[in-house]
Design an enzyme around this catalytic site. Structure first.
Site, PDB file in Angstrom:
ATOM      1  N   GLY A  60      12.590  -0.399 -52.649  1.00 14.57           N
ATOM      2  CA  GLY A  60      12.840  -1.156 -51.498  1.00 14.57           C
ATOM      3  C   GLY A  60      13.602  -0.177 -50.530  1.00 14.57           C
ATOM      4  O   GLY A  60      13.426   0.742 -50.352  1.00 14.57           O
ATOM      5  N   GLU A  61      14.940  -0.836 -50.103  1.00 14.83           N
ATOM      6  CA  GLU A  61      15.633   0.072 -49.161  1.00 14.83           C
ATOM      7  C   GLU A  61      17.212   0.032 -49.878  1.00 14.83           C
ATOM      8  O   GLU A  61      17.581  -1.110 -49.994  1.00 14.83           O
ATOM      9  CB  GLU A  61      15.866  -0.698 -47.729  1.00 14.83           C
ATOM     10  CG  GLU A  61      16.532  -0.106 -46.841  1.00 14.83           C
ATOM     11  CD  GLU A  61      16.221   1.563 -46.922  1.00 14.83           C
ATOM     12  OE1 GLU A  61      15.464   1.834 -46.573  1.00 14.83           O
ATOM     13  OE2 GLU A  61      17.353   1.773 -46.895  1.00 14.83           O
ATOM     14  N   SER A  62      17.437   1.124 -50.393  1.00 15.32           N
ATOM     15  CA  SER A  62      18.861   1.228 -50.932  1.00 15.32           C
ATOM     16  C   SER A  62      19.937   0.588 -50.440  1.00 15.32           C
ATOM     17  O   SER A  62      20.887  -0.090 -51.175  1.00 15.32           O
ATOM     18  CB  SER A  62      19.068   2.622 -51.669  1.00 15.32           C
ATOM     19  OG  SER A  62      18.973   3.463 -50.816  1.00 15.32           O
ATOM     20  N   CYS A  92      12.518   4.653 -57.351  1.00 14.32           N
ATOM     21  CA  CYS A  92      12.720   4.795 -55.903  1.00 14.32           C
ATOM     22  C   CYS A  92      14.172   4.409 -55.353  1.00 14.32           C
ATOM     23  O   CYS A  92      15.272   4.944 -55.640  1.00 14.32           O
ATOM     24  CB  CYS A  92      11.563   4.302 -55.254  1.00 14.32           C
ATOM     25  SG  CYS A  92      11.291   5.126 -53.554  1.00 14.32           S
ATOM     26  N   ARG A 121      17.978  10.901 -50.113  1.00 21.92           N
ATOM     27  CA  ARG A 121      17.344   9.835 -49.809  1.00 21.92           C
ATOM     28  C   ARG A 121      15.890  10.485 -48.604  1.00 21.92           C
ATOM     29  O   ARG A 121      16.248  11.364 -48.002  1.00 21.92           O
ATOM     30  CB  ARG A 121      17.936   8.812 -48.885  1.00 21.92           C
ATOM     31  CG  ARG A 121      18.987   7.990 -50.013  1.00 21.92           C
ATOM     32  CD  ARG A 121      19.433   6.980 -48.760  1.00 21.92           C
ATOM     33  NE  ARG A 121      18.735   6.027 -48.306  1.00 21.92           N
ATOM     34  CZ  ARG A 121      19.008   5.592 -46.820  1.00 21.92           C
ATOM     35  NH1 ARG A 121      19.674   6.381 -46.278  1.00 21.92           N
ATOM     36  NH2 ARG A 121      18.039   4.820 -46.619  1.00 21.92           N
ATOM     37  N   ILE A 150       6.704   6.876 -51.822  1.00 18.55           N
ATOM     38  CA  ILE A 150       6.691   5.959 -50.409  1.00 18.55           C
ATOM     39  C   ILE A 150       8.352   6.128 -49.996  1.00 18.55           C
ATOM     40  O   ILE A 150       9.085   5.600 -50.700  1.00 18.55           O
ATOM     41  CB  ILE A 150       6.537   4.635 -50.997  1.00 18.55           C
ATOM     42  CG1 ILE A 150       5.134   4.163 -51.523  1.00 18.55           C
ATOM     43  CG2 ILE A 150       6.652   3.722 -49.451  1.00 18.55           C
ATOM     44  CD1 ILE A 150       4.881   3.021 -51.897  1.00 18.55           C
ATOM     45  N   ARG A 151       8.339   7.028 -48.982  1.00 17.85           N
ATOM     46  CA  ARG A 151       9.739   7.337 -48.499  1.00 17.85           C
ATOM     47  C   ARG A 151      10.805   7.620 -49.414  1.00 17.85           C
ATOM     48  O   ARG A 151      11.754   6.974 -49.999  1.00 17.85           O
ATOM     49  CB  ARG A 151      10.189   6.168 -47.652  1.00 17.85           C
ATOM     50  CG  ARG A 151       9.736   6.322 -46.301  1.00 17.85           C
ATOM     51  CD  ARG A 151      10.309   4.995 -45.462  1.00 17.85           C
ATOM     52  NE  ARG A 151      10.338   3.791 -45.998  1.00 17.85           N
ATOM     53  CZ  ARG A 151      11.554   3.179 -46.241  1.00 17.85           C
ATOM     54  NH1 ARG A 151      12.717   3.614 -46.123  1.00 17.85           N
ATOM     55  NH2 ARG A 151      11.518   2.287 -46.912  1.00 17.85           N
ATOM     56  N   HIS A 187       6.727   5.267 -57.421  1.00 20.60           N
ATOM     57  CA  HIS A 187       6.332   4.059 -57.702  1.00 20.60           C
ATOM     58  C   HIS A 187       5.094   4.131 -58.913  1.00 20.60           C
ATOM     59  O   HIS A 187       4.153   4.173 -58.351  1.00 20.60           O
ATOM     60  CB  HIS A 187       5.978   3.063 -56.843  1.00 20.60           C
ATOM     61  CG  HIS A 187       7.093   2.810 -55.763  1.00 20.60           C
ATOM     62  ND1 HIS A 187       7.875   1.851 -56.017  1.00 20.60           N
ATOM     63  CD2 HIS A 187       7.352   3.515 -54.852  1.00 20.60           C
ATOM     64  CE1 HIS A 187       8.782   1.737 -54.879  1.00 20.60           C
ATOM     65  NE2 HIS A 187       8.542   2.978 -54.319  1.00 20.60           N
ATOM     66  N   GLU A 189       4.334   1.493 -60.768  1.00 22.94           N
ATOM     67  CA  GLU A 189       3.869   0.248 -60.900  1.00 22.94           C
ATOM     68  C   GLU A 189       2.749  -0.172 -59.819  1.00 22.94           C
ATOM     69  O   GLU A 189       2.074  -1.037 -60.111  1.00 22.94           O
ATOM     70  CB  GLU A 189       5.032  -0.687 -60.801  1.00 22.94           C
ATOM     71  CG  GLU A 189       5.775  -0.996 -59.443  1.00 22.94           C
ATOM     72  CD  GLU A 189       6.791  -0.021 -58.924  1.00 22.94           C
ATOM     73  OE1 GLU A 189       6.794   1.273 -59.589  1.00 22.94           O
ATOM     74  OE2 GLU A 189       7.153   0.080 -57.888  1.00 22.94           O
TER      75      GLU A 189
HETATM   76  N1  GLN Z   1      13.840   5.172 -48.611  1.00 22.38           N
HETATM   77  C1  GLN Z   1      14.293   4.148 -49.434  1.00 22.38           C
HETATM   78  C2  GLN Z   1      15.636   3.967 -49.574  1.00 22.38           C
HETATM   79  O1  GLN Z   1      16.372   5.043 -49.303  1.00 22.38           O
HETATM   80  C3  GLN Z   1      13.757   4.085 -50.782  1.00 22.38           C
HETATM   81  C4  GLN Z   1      12.061   3.797 -50.584  1.00 22.38           C
HETATM   82  C5  GLN Z   1      11.385   3.302 -51.771  1.00 22.38           C
HETATM   83  O2  GLN Z   1      12.256   2.488 -52.532  1.00 22.38           O
HETATM   84  N2  GLN Z   1      10.402   3.191 -51.890  1.00 22.38           N
HETATM   85  O3  GLN Z   1      16.561   3.280 -50.147  1.00 22.38           O
END
Ligand code: GLN
Length: 208
Positions: A60-62, A92, A121, A150-151, A187, A189
């Site tokens: 997600g977004e940490s 992630c 990150r 993914i990012r 990921h 999953e």
């Molecule tokens: N870029 C996101 C972060 O810094 C992580 C991306 C992800 O969980 N797919 O939290």
């Protein structure tokens, strides 16, 4: 006369696994864990955390998950659970949350910590630079993992307490383990790979 063998019980049978459900890809982890026979509970409160045999910190977004753990009163219970040896798998953003040190965090961003690693990150660029690769993970057997980035973060330093489980061809570490903690920058999953979740279930079973 031979007796028919009892079918093996599912890897997750009898195990209750929490997924931190404040933000991120909760549903994909739930599907994977249910597919392995585990009972899955979303965790948004300390009381829910107290009842699980293991936990997933989703992607997600940490920085957002960090803020939400604090506003939901979960930061201290999560840190206590980590210190107490609860088996946890972070993907992630979840890996970032478990890291002791983080580069390129936003101002004020904290991690829960527990893993003796430094992560950076967004080490692989933006969302549209997401990619999938076939990744050897010897600890999981000879078959490589279909790993979706993914990012994603990368692990820029592995401290003495942690062990690298997988590296890209260029040497960048993308999966680590330390005691009851497991983390991947990617990921599994989303591509139907369940061996990291199986590993979490093994740890959870040892503890249950
Ligand atoms: N870029 C996101 C972060 O810094 C992580 C991306 C992800 O969980 N797919 O939290």
């Amino acid at each position: 006369m031979s007796t028919p063998e009892a079918p093996d019980p599912a890897p997750g049978a009898g195990l209750r696994i929490g997924i931190l459900a404040l933000q991120g890809d909760v549903r994909e982890h739930a599907r994977t864990l249910r597919g392995l026979g585990a009972e899955v509970v979303p965790v948004r409160r300390a009381a829910e955390l107290a009842e699980v045999h293991g936990l997933v910190l989703p992607g997600g977004e940490s920085s957002v998950i960090d803020k939400l753990t604090r506003s939901f009163g979960l930061r201290d219970p999560l840190r206590a659970a980590i210190a107490g040896g609860l088996p946890i798998y972070g993907t992630c953003a979840g890996m970032i949350l478990l890291a002791d040190r983080v580069e390129d965090a936003i101002a004020g961003q904290q991690t829960l910590g527990g893993l003796d690693v430094t992560v950076r990150r967004n080490a692989f660029g933006r969302q549209n630079e997401s990619f999938e690769t076939s990744l050897p993970v010897p600890a999981l057997g000879p078959e490589p993992v279909a790993a979706t980035f993914i990012r994603a973060p990368e692990v820029t330093a592995v401290g003495t307490a942690a062990t690298a489980l997988a590296s890209l061809a260029d040497g960048r570490v993308v999966a680590v383990e330390q005691g009851s903690l497991l983390a991947t920058a990617f990921h599994p999953e989303v591509s139907g790979e369940d061996r990291f979740h199986r590993r979490l279930l093994e740890r959870a079973r040892e503890r249950a």
